[in-house]
Design an enzyme around this catalytic site. Structure first.
Site, PDB file in Angstrom:
ATOM      1  N   SER A  14      66.638 111.139  66.737  1.00 62.15           N
ATOM      2  CA  SER A  14      66.749 112.580  66.465  1.00 62.15           C
ATOM      3  C   SER A  14      67.047 112.877  64.993  1.00 62.15           C
ATOM      4  O   SER A  14      67.776 112.145  64.337  1.00 62.15           O
ATOM      5  CB  SER A  14      67.860 113.170  67.326  1.00 62.15           C
ATOM      6  OG  SER A  14      68.092 114.497  66.933  1.00 62.15           O
ATOM      7  N   SER A  16      68.201 116.009  64.358  1.00 63.32           N
ATOM      8  CA  SER A  16      69.046 117.201  64.460  1.00 63.32           C
ATOM      9  C   SER A  16      70.335 117.058  63.654  1.00 63.32           C
ATOM     10  O   SER A  16      70.828 118.041  63.083  1.00 63.32           O
ATOM     11  CB  SER A  16      69.385 117.489  65.922  1.00 63.32           C
ATOM     12  OG  SER A  16      68.240 117.953  66.579  1.00 63.32           O
ATOM     13  N   LYS A  65      68.214 118.101  79.938  1.00 65.12           N
ATOM     14  CA  LYS A  65      68.083 119.560  79.877  1.00 65.12           C
ATOM     15  C   LYS A  65      68.170 120.222  81.254  1.00 65.12           C
ATOM     16  O   LYS A  65      68.737 121.304  81.396  1.00 65.12           O
ATOM     17  CB  LYS A  65      66.769 119.949  79.194  1.00 65.12           C
ATOM     18  CG  LYS A  65      66.776 119.641  77.703  1.00 65.12           C
ATOM     19  CD  LYS A  65      65.510 120.122  77.023  1.00 65.12           C
ATOM     20  CE  LYS A  65      65.519 119.749  75.549  1.00 65.12           C
ATOM     21  NZ  LYS A  65      64.333 120.209  74.831  1.00 65.12           N
ATOM     22  N   ASN A  86      69.272 123.660  76.412  1.00 68.59           N
ATOM     23  CA  ASN A  86      69.264 122.759  75.244  1.00 68.59           C
ATOM     24  C   ASN A  86      70.445 123.006  74.307  1.00 68.59           C
ATOM     25  O   ASN A  86      70.634 122.263  73.346  1.00 68.59           O
ATOM     26  CB  ASN A  86      67.939 122.842  74.468  1.00 68.59           C
ATOM     27  CG  ASN A  86      67.858 124.066  73.590  1.00 68.59           C
ATOM     28  OD1 ASN A  86      68.446 125.102  73.916  1.00 68.59           O
ATOM     29  ND2 ASN A  86      67.154 123.971  72.497  1.00 68.59           N
ATOM     30  N   ASP A 101      64.706 126.731  73.031  1.00 71.49           N
ATOM     31  CA  ASP A 101      63.368 126.150  72.809  1.00 71.49           C
ATOM     32  C   ASP A 101      62.251 127.198  72.930  1.00 71.49           C
ATOM     33  O   ASP A 101      61.355 127.268  72.080  1.00 71.49           O
ATOM     34  CB  ASP A 101      63.081 125.052  73.846  1.00 71.49           C
ATOM     35  CG  ASP A 101      63.732 123.716  73.488  1.00 71.49           C
ATOM     36  OD1 ASP A 101      64.039 123.494  72.309  1.00 71.49           O
ATOM     37  OD2 ASP A 101      63.925 122.905  74.414  1.00 71.49           O
ATOM     38  N   GLY A 128      59.814 119.711  80.596  1.00 72.09           N
ATOM     39  CA  GLY A 128      60.838 120.657  80.154  1.00 72.09           C
ATOM     40  C   GLY A 128      60.357 121.586  79.056  1.00 72.09           C
ATOM     41  O   GLY A 128      60.545 122.812  79.144  1.00 72.09           O
ATOM     42  N   GLY A 240      55.181 120.931  65.243  1.00 75.07           N
ATOM     43  CA  GLY A 240      56.416 121.185  65.982  1.00 75.07           C
ATOM     44  C   GLY A 240      57.629 121.369  65.082  1.00 75.07           C
ATOM     45  O   GLY A 240      58.717 121.667  65.581  1.00 75.07           O
TER      46      GLY A 240
HETATM   47  P1  NAP Z   1      58.998 115.778  79.533  1.00 72.56           P
HETATM   48  O1  NAP Z   1      59.873 116.757  80.256  1.00 72.56           O
HETATM   49  O2  NAP Z   1      59.189 114.315  79.742  1.00 72.56           O
HETATM   50  O3  NAP Z   1      57.472 116.156  79.894  1.00 72.56           O
HETATM   51  C1  NAP Z   1      56.400 115.400  79.405  1.00 72.56           C
HETATM   52  C2  NAP Z   1      55.073 116.016  79.839  1.00 72.56           C
HETATM   53  O4  NAP Z   1      54.042 115.294  79.173  1.00 72.56           O
HETATM   54  C3  NAP Z   1      54.786 115.908  81.330  1.00 72.56           C
HETATM   55  O5  NAP Z   1      54.073 117.043  81.724  1.00 72.56           O
HETATM   56  C4  NAP Z   1      53.919 114.634  81.421  1.00 72.56           C
HETATM   57  O6  NAP Z   1      52.986 114.658  82.477  1.00 72.56           O
HETATM   58  C5  NAP Z   1      53.144 114.720  80.125  1.00 72.56           C
HETATM   59  N1  NAP Z   1      52.753 113.391  79.660  1.00 72.56           N
HETATM   60  C6  NAP Z   1      53.576 112.364  79.323  1.00 72.56           C
HETATM   61  N2  NAP Z   1      52.837 111.307  78.916  1.00 72.56           N
HETATM   62  C7  NAP Z   1      51.539 111.669  79.019  1.00 72.56           C
HETATM   63  C8  NAP Z   1      50.321 111.001  78.773  1.00 72.56           C
HETATM   64  N3  NAP Z   1      50.274 109.738  78.315  1.00 72.56           N
HETATM   65  N4  NAP Z   1      49.162 111.673  78.977  1.00 72.56           N
HETATM   66  C9  NAP Z   1      49.181 112.951  79.433  1.00 72.56           C
HETATM   67  N5  NAP Z   1      50.319 113.638  79.705  1.00 72.56           N
HETATM   68  C10 NAP Z   1      51.478 112.997  79.496  1.00 72.56           C
HETATM   69  O7  NAP Z   1      59.108 115.983  77.937  1.00 72.56           O
HETATM   70  P2  NAP Z   1      59.440 117.344  77.158  1.00 72.56           P
HETATM   71  O8  NAP Z   1      60.896 117.497  76.952  1.00 72.56           O
HETATM   72  O9  NAP Z   1      58.694 118.437  77.818  1.00 72.56           O
HETATM   73  O10 NAP Z   1      58.810 117.010  75.708  1.00 72.56           O
HETATM   74  C11 NAP Z   1      57.410 116.961  75.500  1.00 72.56           C
HETATM   75  C12 NAP Z   1      57.128 116.837  73.997  1.00 72.56           C
HETATM   76  O11 NAP Z   1      57.563 118.014  73.324  1.00 72.56           O
HETATM   77  C13 NAP Z   1      57.873 115.664  73.324  1.00 72.56           C
HETATM   78  O12 NAP Z   1      57.017 115.067  72.391  1.00 72.56           O
HETATM   79  C14 NAP Z   1      59.021 116.342  72.601  1.00 72.56           C
HETATM   80  O13 NAP Z   1      59.431 115.623  71.439  1.00 72.56           O
HETATM   81  C15 NAP Z   1      58.369 117.669  72.206  1.00 72.56           C
HETATM   82  N6  NAP Z   1      59.368 118.734  71.998  1.00 72.56           N
HETATM   83  C16 NAP Z   1      59.391 119.322  70.770  1.00 72.56           C
HETATM   84  C17 NAP Z   1      60.279 120.332  70.515  1.00 72.56           C
HETATM   85  C18 NAP Z   1      60.290 120.979  69.157  1.00 72.56           C
HETATM   86  O14 NAP Z   1      61.277 121.655  68.838  1.00 72.56           O
HETATM   87  N7  NAP Z   1      59.241 120.830  68.381  1.00 72.56           N
HETATM   88  C19 NAP Z   1      61.187 120.775  71.511  1.00 72.56           C
HETATM   89  C20 NAP Z   1      61.129 120.160  72.762  1.00 72.56           C
HETATM   90  C21 NAP Z   1      60.208 119.126  72.995  1.00 72.56           C
HETATM   91  P3  NAP Z   1      53.350 114.170  83.991  1.00 72.56           P
HETATM   92  O15 NAP Z   1      54.031 115.346  84.617  1.00 72.56           O
HETATM   93  O16 NAP Z   1      52.028 113.874  84.577  1.00 72.56           O
HETATM   94  O17 NAP Z   1      54.245 112.978  83.858  1.00 72.56           O
END
Ligand code: NAP
Length: 278
Positions: A14, A16, A65, A86, A101, A128, A240
């Protein structure tokens, strides 16, 4: 000195702490932000420790989360609606959960495109982050198609959102070509393309086109393969990083009641990301 924590597992990646500590220093606030690795089975105990007078609050990241929602004393309306937290504020031992978020993603998209009402958005992912983004988009009258590797999960999210918006569809990743042909915005809310897997992309570059805003929630690297290919296709891009800084700035405001020094936070975040090895 007061303390803010980031609760996650893992947390070492992180940035942060760099961003929040730069903000505390810039405003002369006697507070330090620390990363705290917490296993899911230890979350309840870690939450109780946040009630200490020395703790100002906390952030939460993967995988906490959702789990936090049942451990706090109160949730703000958006965190309750999304079912994910968050940011936590310690009000004298009473813990209130927030979700910064979604509003951060909305602000970043509005700055890039203006009003989103009526925009056709394809959202990849149903985890999430996707949930927060989906809620703010439907609250702002976007037409939303949620596509996920596990299509059932996308379907469930659409069912939760139905009350807020009628213009909703869901599907698997095989529907991407059709959905993108008429889309105004593509949001990647999956970790595909995130370091160390920087050669990966969730979208075939031939599907990207002019007139599209491509918003990748991934911020490490700042320019993912998806964003580089979107640029080559003539699309607008948004990384992002803005969302990361805006969600952190709102957390800072909630903890301190002070105007967050966003330029300082943005510089610290960018600097830290530039120093990262892929
Ligand atoms: P999460 O809850 O683990 O969800 C991940 C999602 O991605 C699920 O829908 C999963 O699908 C899908 N996925 C994972 N691997 C995949 C693959 N190889 N091919 C296709 N789909 C895939 O994670 P999250 O917290 O939502 O975070 C997602 C991303 O957003 C991360 O990279 C995180 O760093 C980023 N993020 C950025 C910010 C920002 O402030 N910029 C804030 C929050 C999150 P399934 O349901 O099929 O497993």
């Amino acid at each position: 000195m007061r303390i803010c924590y980031l609760l996650g597992f893992p947390v070492s990646h992180s940035i942060s702490a760099v961003m929040q500590n730069a903000a505390f220093t810039a405003l002369g606030i006697d507070c330090v932000y620390r990363l705290r690795q917490v296993r899911p089975e230890d979350l309840a105990e870690a939450v109780n420790e946040l009630r200490s007078p020395s703790v100002l609050g906390a952030n939460a990241t993967i995988p906490h989360k959702v789990g936090l929602t049942s451990l706090l004393d109160e949730l703000d309306t958006f965190a309750q609606t999304v079912g994910a937290v968050n940011t936590i504020v310690n009000h004298g031992g009473w813990l209130k959960g927030h979700n910064t978020d979604g509003p951060a993603a909305l602000r970043a998209m509005r700055e890039a495109l203006g009003d989103l009402g009526g925009s056709r958005v394809v959202l990849l992912g149903a985890g999430g982050a996707a949930r927060s983004v989906a809620h703010v988009l439907t609250e702002n009258s976007a037409k939303l198609t949620i596509l996920n590797r596990d299509r059932e999960k996308a379907g469930k999210l659409v069912l939760q959102l139905r009350g807020a918006c009628a213009d909703l569809e869901s599907g698997g990743l095989d529907s991407l070509g059709k959905a993108l042909a008429t889309a105004d915005i593509l949001v990647n809310a999956t970790p595909v393309g995130m370091a160390p897997n920087i050669g990966a992309t969730p979208v075939d570059s031939r599907l990207l086109h002019e007139g599209l805003l491509v918003f990748d929630l991934v911020y490490n690297p700042m320019k993912t393969r998806l964003l580089a290919e979107a640029e080559m296709a003539g699309a607008k891009t948004l990384s992002g990083v803005e969302m990361l800084v805006y969600q952190g700035a709102e957390a800072f405001r909630l903890w301190t009641g002070r105007e967050p020094p966003e330029a300082v936070m943005m510089n610290a975040a960018r600097e830290a990301l530039r120093g990262r090895k892929p």
